[in-house]
Design an enzyme around this catalytic site. Structure first.
Site, PDB file in Angstrom:
ATOM      1  N   ASP A 123     -40.749 -10.613  38.861  1.00 51.28           N
ATOM      2  CA  ASP A 123     -40.957 -12.064  38.749  1.00 51.28           C
ATOM      3  C   ASP A 123     -40.540 -12.818  40.008  1.00 51.28           C
ATOM      4  O   ASP A 123     -41.190 -13.769  40.417  1.00 51.28           O
ATOM      5  CB  ASP A 123     -40.224 -12.607  37.521  1.00 51.28           C
ATOM      6  CG  ASP A 123     -40.898 -12.171  36.218  1.00 51.28           C
ATOM      7  OD1 ASP A 123     -42.130 -11.981  36.240  1.00 51.28           O
ATOM      8  OD2 ASP A 123     -40.204 -12.011  35.208  1.00 51.28           O
ATOM      9  N   SER A 174     -33.656  -8.457  26.631  1.00 48.97           N
ATOM     10  CA  SER A 174     -34.175  -9.513  27.487  1.00 48.97           C
ATOM     11  C   SER A 174     -35.638  -9.737  27.087  1.00 48.97           C
ATOM     12  O   SER A 174     -36.444  -8.809  27.089  1.00 48.97           O
ATOM     13  CB  SER A 174     -34.063  -9.078  28.951  1.00 48.97           C
ATOM     14  OG  SER A 174     -34.933  -9.849  29.740  1.00 48.97           O
TER      15      SER A 174
HETATM   16  N1  ARG Z   1     -42.433  -5.977  33.081  1.00 54.12           N
HETATM   17  C1  ARG Z   1     -43.161  -7.171  32.855  1.00 54.12           C
HETATM   18  C2  ARG Z   1     -43.623  -7.739  34.160  1.00 54.12           C
HETATM   19  O1  ARG Z   1     -43.167  -7.360  35.176  1.00 54.12           O
HETATM   20  C3  ARG Z   1     -42.384  -8.160  32.021  1.00 54.12           C
HETATM   21  C4  ARG Z   1     -41.305  -8.879  32.760  1.00 54.12           C
HETATM   22  C5  ARG Z   1     -40.552  -9.811  31.876  1.00 54.12           C
HETATM   23  N2  ARG Z   1     -39.799 -10.747  32.665  1.00 54.12           N
HETATM   24  C6  ARG Z   1     -38.614 -11.216  32.315  1.00 54.12           C
HETATM   25  N3  ARG Z   1     -38.040 -12.054  33.123  1.00 54.12           N
HETATM   26  N4  ARG Z   1     -38.026 -10.849  31.207  1.00 54.12           N
HETATM   27  O2  ARG Z   1     -44.491  -8.572  34.167  1.00 54.12           O
END
Ligand code: ARG
Length: 410
Positions: A123, A174
């Protein structure tokens, strides 16, 4: 006057602590921005919490329609599924939130923007690259990447500063969610051998507890965009919400993915994406009927690139713009209806029809009415097989069981 920063605010612990931490560390006024994109959060209380923790202003933007129209549906038209499993819910939301941050920062005259990402995930990449493409003049602050606090230290910091600690902090998981899906990480899921416990799921019934009776849903598409369910026209947000409920109640949409992150880590990700999985499946089924064999083969390569670029934070890139133009063009005849059967965790396409169908009954049938000219086949096969025949005469093939066995022995 203090400089201003616009912080992407979820209402969770990290971004709440970030409000205070940015104030202390950088002496800036924090304006929070919370994007509504289909999670279950109550926006008025998120706003109130931001102000209570110390934000000078708390913005809330209902971005659900934008999200569906300009992020989710283009990805659906592209058949984007990362590593064949993940429909990219979080990855699609990040560039949108980045855009909203930039808009707010310009509007408010802020010098910086901030997000709550750690330094280990995808992210941060998606935010930072999108922000750099849209507004390179804005400084980026990422408190959770900078502060070096453990979870315990963070909770202690929150207690010291009277920051309310959400009940979800007790949960080992999470979670991130929006209309296109929900992701669950951490806790026992970090052992890839452990089956995800029932408690991690919120949108899907356990397939074993799903109704014994199957449900059917007919999805109407126009140019690759779903416009109706069972003949009832709906806006995108409602259509996705309704399909999430329906398919989820039949246990459809659970995904257990050992995923390759951009930052080099393999991570175990559990997802719930009932509507996304059903729509992606139905869309592909309609493409199978309305695109030629060559179009389908080429589009699969595009889908792979498209999913990777979304995952890898390159939404606002020139390559994306070019691929999107191809995808749009490919959808001009992807119009029709797909019937999907939902049953105890499975979704399957059981019917499709289209005014632009390339399926020809008179060519396909073995019954009377057959118009396929079988007498043309020997000529076709003669030429198709000519290079194989020619080569086999000059270069005897090793590829026969008896030759292979001889080779093994000898
Ligand atoms: N693994 C997924 C992605 O990279 C989900 C990430 C979820 N992000 C979070 N901040 N909990 O898109």
């Amino acid at each position: 006057m203090a400089e201003k920063v616009v912080l992407a605010y979820s209402g969770g612990l990290d971004t709440s602590v970030a409000i205070r931490w940015i104030g202390e560390k950088y002496g800036m006024d924090v304006i929070t921005l919370t994007a509504e994109i289909g999670g279950e959060k109550d926006m008025p209380s998120v706003r109130e919490k931001a102000l209570q923790v110390g934000a000078v202003k708390a913005l809330v933007v209902d971005a659900r329609e934008l999200f569906v129209k300009h992020f989710v549906y283009p990805a659906l038209q592209a058949d984007a599924l990362y590593e064949g499993q993940y429909p990219l819910a979080t990855a699609l939301a990040r560039p949108l939130i980045a855009k909203l941050l930039v808009d707010a920062a310009l509007e408010e005259g802020a010098a910086a923007v901030a997000h709550g990402c750690t330094g280990k995930g995808n992210d941060q990449v998606r935010f930072d690259v999108s922000l750099a493409a849209l507004a390179p003049q804005l400084r980026i602050i990422a408190p959770a990447r900078e502060w070096g606090m453990s979870r315990e230290q963070e909770i202690a910091y929150a207690q010291r500063h009277g920051i309310p600690i959400p009940v979800t902090v007790a949960s080992p998981y999470s979670i991130d969610e929006n209309l296109w899906g929900r992701s669950i990480e951490c806790g026992i899921l970090e052992d890839p051998w452990e089956e995800p416990p029932e408690e991690v799921f919120a949108w899907t019934r356990s397939p074993g507890d799903a109704p014994d009776e199957s449900a059917y849903v007919e999805i109407g598409f126009e140019r690759g965009i779903p416009l109706s369910l069972d003949g009832k026209e709906m806006d995108g947000v409602s259509l996705i919400q309704e399909l999430n409920h329906l398919a989820g109640s039949h246990g459809v949409g659970r995904i257990d993915h050992l995923e390759n992150r951009l930052v080099g880590i393999k991570s175990r990700e559990v997802y719930e994406a009932p509507a996304a999985m059903v729509l992606l499946m139905a869309h592909k089924a309609l493409e199978a009927m309305t695109l030629s064999k060559d179009q389908l083969r080429f589009k699969e390569k595009v889908a792979l690139e498209y999913a990777d670029l979304i995952y890898n934070g390159l939404w606002f890139s020139a390559l994306h713009q070019d691929l999107a133009a191809y995808v749009q063009s490919s959808q001009r005849h992807v119009t029709g209806t797909v019937r999907v059967k939902l049953h105890k965790g499975n979704a399957s396409v059981v019917g499709r029809k289209s005014p632009k169908s390339l399926y020809s009954y008179s060519l396909a049938t073995y019954d009377k009415g057959d118009q396929f000219d079988q007498s043309a086949s020997p000529g076709f096969i003669h030429i198709w097989g000519l290079p194989v025949k020619t080569q086999a005469q000059v270069q005897p093939l090793e590829l026969l069981p008896e030759n292979l066995e001889k080779k093994e022995e000898g």
